[in-house]
Design a protein around this motif. Structure first.
Motif, short mmCIF file in Angstrom:
data_model
loop_
_atom_site.label_atom_id
_atom_site.label_comp_id
_atom_site.label_asym_id
_atom_site.label_seq_id
_atom_site.Cartn_x
_atom_site.Cartn_y
_atom_site.Cartn_z
N VAL A 40 0.91 -1.30 0.20
CA VAL A 40 0.07 0.19 -0.01
C VAL A 40 1.14 1.14 -0.07
N ALA A 41 2.14 1.10 0.98
CA ALA A 41 2.61 2.38 0.83
C ALA A 41 3.47 2.53 -0.20
N ALA A 42 4.04 1.37 -1.16
CA ALA A 42 4.62 1.78 -2.37
C ALA A 42 3.63 2.19 -3.26
N MET A 43 2.67 1.29 -3.30
CA MET A 43 1.63 1.82 -4.73
C MET A 43 1.09 3.10 -4.28
N SER A 44 1.15 3.70 -3.25
CA SER A 44 0.52 5.13 -3.07
C SER A 44 1.59 6.10 -3.46
N THR A 78 0.83 12.37 -0.19
CA THR A 78 1.01 10.88 -0.54
C THR A 78 2.16 10.62 0.55
N VAL A 79 3.21 11.45 0.92
CA VAL A 79 4.30 11.07 1.67
C VAL A 79 3.78 10.83 3.14
N LEU A 80 2.70 11.42 3.63
CA LEU A 80 2.18 11.36 4.94
C LEU A 80 1.43 9.64 4.94
N VAL A 81 0.64 9.50 3.67
CA VAL A 81 0.01 8.21 3.75
C VAL A 81 1.17 7.06 3.61
N GLY A 82 2.39 7.24 2.37
CA GLY A 82 3.33 6.20 2.48
C GLY A 82 3.97 5.92 3.87
N THR A 83 4.26 7.04 4.40
CA THR A 83 5.14 6.83 5.45
C THR A 83 4.23 6.17 6.64
N GLY A 84 3.03 6.43 6.88
CA GLY A 84 2.39 5.80 7.90
C GLY A 84 2.23 4.17 7.64
N PHE A 85 1.93 3.75 6.34
CA PHE A 85 2.02 2.49 5.97
C PHE A 85 3.39 1.74 6.22
N ALA A 86 4.61 2.56 5.75
CA ALA A 86 5.82 1.79 5.86
C ALA A 86 6.25 1.73 7.07
N VAL A 87 5.80 2.70 8.11
CA VAL A 87 6.27 2.34 9.58
C VAL A 87 5.54 1.40 10.14
N ALA A 88 4.34 1.03 9.80
CA ALA A 88 3.54 0.03 10.10
C ALA A 88 4.12 -1.61 9.62
N GLY A 122 13.55 -0.71 -0.87
CA GLY A 122 13.10 0.29 -2.20
C GLY A 122 12.01 1.52 -1.58
N LEU A 123 11.13 0.81 -0.60
CA LEU A 123 10.07 1.73 -0.27
C LEU A 123 10.65 2.95 0.68
N VAL A 124 11.73 2.41 1.55
CA VAL A 124 12.14 3.35 2.61
C VAL A 124 12.93 4.36 1.88
N TRP A 125 13.68 3.95 0.64
CA TRP A 125 14.79 5.01 0.05
C TRP A 125 13.44 5.75 -1.02
N LEU A 126 12.54 5.34 -1.46
CA LEU A 126 11.44 6.07 -2.16
C LEU A 126 10.94 7.23 -1.17
N LEU A 127 10.56 6.83 0.01
CA LEU A 127 10.04 7.64 0.95
C LEU A 127 11.03 8.64 1.51
N GLY A 128 12.36 8.20 1.61
CA GLY A 128 13.47 9.07 2.13
C GLY A 128 13.68 10.34 0.87
N GLY A 129 13.70 9.95 -0.45
CA GLY A 129 13.69 10.78 -1.43
C GLY A 129 12.76 11.64 -1.55
N SER A 130 11.48 11.25 -1.56
CA SER A 130 10.32 12.17 -1.41
C SER A 130 10.02 13.02 -0.36
N ILE A 131 10.61 12.76 0.74
CA ILE A 131 10.73 13.70 1.71
C ILE A 131 11.79 14.92 1.63
N ALA A 132 12.88 14.42 0.80
CA ALA A 132 13.84 15.35 0.50
C ALA A 132 13.21 16.36 -0.63
#
Length: 226
Positions: A40-44, A78-88, A122-132
């Motif tokens: 869910v986090a990646a697809m968001s 999207t980063v908020l949604v993705g980060t929430g599901f990634a942390v879970a 890959g999701l962690v890197w995507l989220l990190g890049g998106s936050i940056a």
């Protein structure tokens, strides 16, 4: 031509995001919780890129610009949604890894060192890049504050930054996921070898004990006479 390409990319990204989500909905209650949450986090994030491409294409059809503020709003949500599901997903996977290592330690087998699947890496890197990227877009959007001319360059700069950052982050995330896949394959081979060696030692030890017990018996001297 560029507008058609943007629209096609938007449809492709949205289709690629919605198709896995159908399987997640079906297996949410009885499937791998960590895998579903990571999907869910990646697809968001994939859906975000699809919406950006579609919005850019539609804006181009009407002669409008894709502003940095619009991109920032898309990324923020999207980063908020993705980060929430990634942390879970990280929490669920960590618990499963700890339990598996406890069971392996109880049976005398070596534990697993790497526990994050390639999708999660890959999701962690995507989220990190998106936050940056959100931080960079905030800087770009702040440049347009106080400008009165409608023909500003900040909109073009924001769109360019978003596209370049997106491509770079995707390449880095794919590389990190590939490296993690190689690590997991090597670790799986190591665990299989160690489990096989332990199984062979267990069988050999059993035969050794049988021989020791047999050697302690007194020699047979024939039938006794009463």
């Amino acid at each position: 031509m560029l507008i058609v390409a943007m629209l096609a990319l938007g449809v492709a990204f949205l289709g690629g995001a919605l198709y896995p989500l159908r399987g997640v909905v079906r297996s949410w209650s009885d499937g791998d919780r960590s895998k579903n949450q990571a999907t869910v986090a990646a697809m968001s994030l994939v859906a975000l890129y699809g919406l950006l491409f579609l919005y850019s294409g539609v804006a181009g059809l009407f002669g409008a610009r894709l502003s940095a503020t619009t991109i920032l709003v898309f990324f923020g949500i999207t980063v908020l949604v993705g980060t929430g599901f990634a942390v879970a997903s990280l929490y669920s996977k960590r618990r499963a890894w700890s339990l598996d290592n406890e069971l392996r330690a109880a049976s005398g087998r070596p534990g697993r060192r790497h526990w994050m699947p390639p999708l999660l890496v890959g999701l962690v890197w995507l989220l990190g890049g998106s936050i940056a990227q959100v931080g960079v877009l905030l800087l770009v959007a702040s440049m347009s504050i106080g400008e009165r001319s409608p023909e500003t360059t900040t909109d073009d700069l924001g769109a360019t930054v978003a596209i370049v950052f997106m491509a770079a982050v995707m390449v880095i995330a794919a590389g990190a996921a590939g490296i993690q896949k190689l690590r997991l394959d090597r670790e799986e081979s190591r665990l299989q070898v160690s489990d096989r060696v332990m199984a062979q030692r267990g069988h050999g030890g059993g035969r050794g004990r049988m021989k020791t017990t047999a050697s302690r018996r007194p020699p047979w001297t024939g039938p006794r006479s009463f």
